[in-house]
Design a protein around this motif. Structure first.
Motif, PDB file in Angstrom:
ATOM      1  N   GLU A  46       0.773  -1.201  -0.042  1.00  0.00           N
ATOM      2  CA  GLU A  46      -0.064  -0.082   0.007  1.00  0.00           C
ATOM      3  C   GLU A  46       0.817   1.236   0.037  1.00  0.00           C
ATOM      4  OE1 GLU A  46      -2.565  -0.169   3.472  1.00  0.00           O
ATOM      5  OE2 GLU A  46      -3.721  -1.808   2.288  1.00  0.00           O
ATOM      6  N   PHE A  52      -5.139   3.823  -3.526  1.00  0.00           N
ATOM      7  CA  PHE A  52      -4.827   2.500  -4.216  1.00  0.00           C
ATOM      8  C   PHE A  52      -4.802   2.620  -5.708  1.00  0.00           C
ATOM      9  CE2 PHE A  52      -5.438  -2.115  -5.051  1.00  0.00           C
ATOM     10  CZ  PHE A  52      -4.732  -2.625  -3.968  1.00  0.00           C
ATOM     11  N   GLU A  57      -1.559  -1.612  -7.123  1.00  0.00           N
ATOM     12  CA  GLU A  57      -2.326  -2.857  -7.454  1.00  0.00           C
ATOM     13  C   GLU A  57      -1.274  -3.848  -8.311  1.00  0.00           C
ATOM     14  OE1 GLU A  57      -5.250  -3.675 -11.110  1.00  0.00           O
ATOM     15  OE2 GLU A  57      -5.994  -2.101  -9.595  1.00  0.00           O
ATOM     16  N   ARG A  60       0.354  -5.588  -5.284  1.00  0.00           N
ATOM     17  CA  ARG A  60      -0.463  -6.544  -4.727  1.00  0.00           C
ATOM     18  C   ARG A  60      -0.420  -7.641  -5.452  1.00  0.00           C
ATOM     19  NH1 ARG A  60      -4.939  -5.817  -0.532  1.00  0.00           N
ATOM     20  NH2 ARG A  60      -3.263  -4.668   0.159  1.00  0.00           N
ATOM     21  N   THR A 107      -9.058  -4.718  -1.888  1.00  0.00           N
ATOM     22  CA  THR A 107      -8.559  -3.722  -1.052  1.00  0.00           C
ATOM     23  C   THR A 107      -8.514  -4.072   0.580  1.00  0.00           C
ATOM     24  OG1 THR A 107     -10.466  -2.250  -1.056  1.00  0.00           O
ATOM     25  CG2 THR A 107      -8.730  -1.813  -2.708  1.00  0.00           C
TER      26      THR A 107
END
Length: 183
Positions: A46, A52, A57, A60, A107
């Motif tokens: 993050e 976000f 992204e 992640r 998220t």
């Protein structure tokens, strides 16, 4: 004397080997420690401002792909049409049975960590379930069936909501109960 040299060499090699404490144990039991390690790994993806964006992204996605590769599960884009996320599938022992889908909001770190922990346990439990088990991450607060594989609709969707992250025993109990729902 050879035994001592071998033991000394092994100890030296072990001491200089890189440690990977951020990786969970990949054992048959659900643990709050493994869940916490996933939370830490996800928090690192993050940005500081909690926006976000594309970079977050990508980080992640990279973290999730790494975890599923470690588990031996192939990944691909989420097939539910939300344009975000990823999914991995554990094939069932029998064809034609409705899949069980574990869904986490993309998220929500606690939901994602919960689904990762459940996925690890499915990979270590025997026998494997007769139905497919899909681990899906998406941008919608609740799973949206539109665009999903119609064969999945015969199964059920399990979303780990309101996980008690402050109480290790309650967390483990809830994750075990969620995994049992999908067997």
């Amino acid at each position: 004397m050879r035994f001592r040299l071998s033991l000394l060499w092994f100890a030296a090699a072990f001491a200089v080997s890189p440690c990977t404490f951020a990786q969970s144990s990949f054992g048959p039991e659900i643990s709050a420690e493994d869940f916490s390690q996933h939370l830490q790994g996800l928090a690192a993806t993050e940005p500081a401002g909690h926006r976000f964006g594309d970079h977050a992204e990508a980080l992640r996605l990279s973290y999730l792909r790494y975890q599923f590769t470690r588990l031996g599960l192939p990944t691909g884009p989420s097939r539910c049409g939300d344009g975000h996320g990823l999914q991995a599938e554990l094939e069932g022992a029998e064809n034609g049975r409705g899949a069980v889908v574990y869904y986490a909001l993309w998220t929500d770190n606690a939901q994602v960590a919960g689904v990762l922990e459940i996925a690890e346990r499915f990979m270590t439990s025997r026998p494997r379930p007769a139905h497919a088990v899909i681990f899906r991450f998406g941008a919608e607060p609740h799973p949206v069936p539109a665009g999903c594989n119609p064969a999945e609709n015969a199964g059920r969707v399990i979303q780990p909501e309101r996980l008690p992250t402050g109480d290790a025993m309650a967390l483990v109990d809830k994750l075990i109960a969620l995994q049992r729902q999908g067997r």
